[in-house]
Design an enzyme around this catalytic site. Sequence first.
Site, short mmCIF file in Angstrom:
data_model
loop_
_atom_site.label_atom_id
_atom_site.label_comp_id
_atom_site.label_asym_id
_atom_site.label_seq_id
_atom_site.Cartn_x
_atom_site.Cartn_y
_atom_site.Cartn_z
N HIS A 1 8.69 -17.83 -3.83
CA HIS A 1 7.31 -17.85 -3.33
C HIS A 1 6.37 -18.36 -4.43
CE1 HIS A 1 8.61 -14.29 -0.59
NE2 HIS A 1 8.44 -15.32 0.19
N LYS B 1 8.35 -5.88 11.40
CA LYS B 1 9.47 -6.18 10.50
C LYS B 1 9.86 -4.97 9.64
CE LYS B 1 9.57 -11.16 9.78
NZ LYS B 1 9.49 -12.21 8.73
N ARG C 1 13.34 -23.90 2.53
CA ARG C 1 14.46 -23.77 1.61
C ARG C 1 15.63 -24.64 2.03
NH1 ARG C 1 14.01 -17.44 2.06
NH2 ARG C 1 13.27 -18.23 4.04
N SER D 1 13.40 -12.64 0.27
CA SER D 1 12.99 -11.25 0.02
C SER D 1 14.09 -10.29 0.50
CB SER D 1 11.68 -10.94 0.74
OG SER D 1 10.66 -11.78 0.27
P1 ADP Z 1 7.83 -14.76 6.70
O1 ADP Z 1 8.24 -13.39 7.11
O2 ADP Z 1 6.53 -15.20 7.27
O3 ADP Z 1 8.90 -15.82 6.79
P2 ADP Z 1 8.29 -14.69 3.89
O4 ADP Z 1 7.58 -13.85 2.90
O5 ADP Z 1 9.73 -14.42 4.08
O6 ADP Z 1 7.47 -14.57 5.18
O7 ADP Z 1 8.11 -16.21 3.51
C1 ADP Z 1 6.85 -16.83 3.47
C2 ADP Z 1 7.04 -18.32 3.36
O8 ADP Z 1 7.69 -18.63 2.14
C3 ADP Z 1 7.92 -18.93 4.44
O9 ADP Z 1 7.44 -20.23 4.73
C4 ADP Z 1 9.28 -19.01 3.81
O10 ADP Z 1 10.05 -20.05 4.36
C5 ADP Z 1 8.89 -19.33 2.38
N1 ADP Z 1 9.89 -18.88 1.41
C6 ADP Z 1 10.54 -17.71 1.34
N2 ADP Z 1 11.38 -17.67 0.31
C7 ADP Z 1 11.27 -18.88 -0.32
C8 ADP Z 1 11.90 -19.50 -1.43
N3 ADP Z 1 12.86 -18.88 -2.11
N4 ADP Z 1 11.53 -20.73 -1.75
C9 ADP Z 1 10.58 -21.38 -1.04
N5 ADP Z 1 9.97 -20.88 0.04
C10 ADP Z 1 10.29 -19.64 0.40
#
Ligand code: ADP
Length: 160
Positions: free
Chosen positions: A18, A42, A91, A129
């Site tokens: 992130h 969630k 990703r 996450s």
């Molecule tokens: P959500 O529950 O909305 O998917 P996340 O916190 O899991 O929220 O992710 C927020 C955004 O960041 C999403 O667009 C997700 O694809 C992206 N994301 C999550 N992990 C990574 C990572 N390791 N690298 C790049 N983008 C990521």
Amino acid sequence: MKRIAIYPGSFDPLTNGHLDVIQRAAKLFDRVIVAVAKNESKHPLFTLAERVELVRNAVAKLPNVEADSFSSLLVEYAAAQKAQAIVRGLRAVSDFEFEFQLALMNRKLDEKIETIFMMPKDTYTFLSSRIIKEIARLGGDVSSFVPANVQIALKKKLKD
Ligand code: ADP
């Protein structure tokens, strides 16, 4: 005109993946608002306030990045913040289908807001996450995957 982007997500918790996306977005936009979604459905490990605070601490050194939370429709929140863009991270191909659907739906809801996809550094493409929580729960070392403040918060939360 100030260029403002919203980076929405659950951030339960924030990872280095992130952060990588946030740093890239911060170079393109005057202001980046990392918007933590309430997402009660969630069943997040961290409360909304905790997730926002973890982001806020981790981005403290980036002058044009701030942390906020939202519980309304994303496009409505983005319009209220006068943002021109929504940033999402991509990703792998597995992210694509859902993200594509989400971006097109958001465009239907408000065609003025563009969705921008950013790819993290390749070493972060396997990070999520969910995986971080799994490793931390099993006592694994997550220090190279999350900022130091998140590592501390995970330890504390999982010992409670
Ligand atoms: P959500 O529950 O909305 O998917 P996340 O916190 O899991 O929220 O992710 C927020 C955004 O960041 C999403 O667009 C997700 O694809 C992206 N994301 C999550 N992990 C990574 C990572 N390791 N690298 C790049 N983008 C990521």
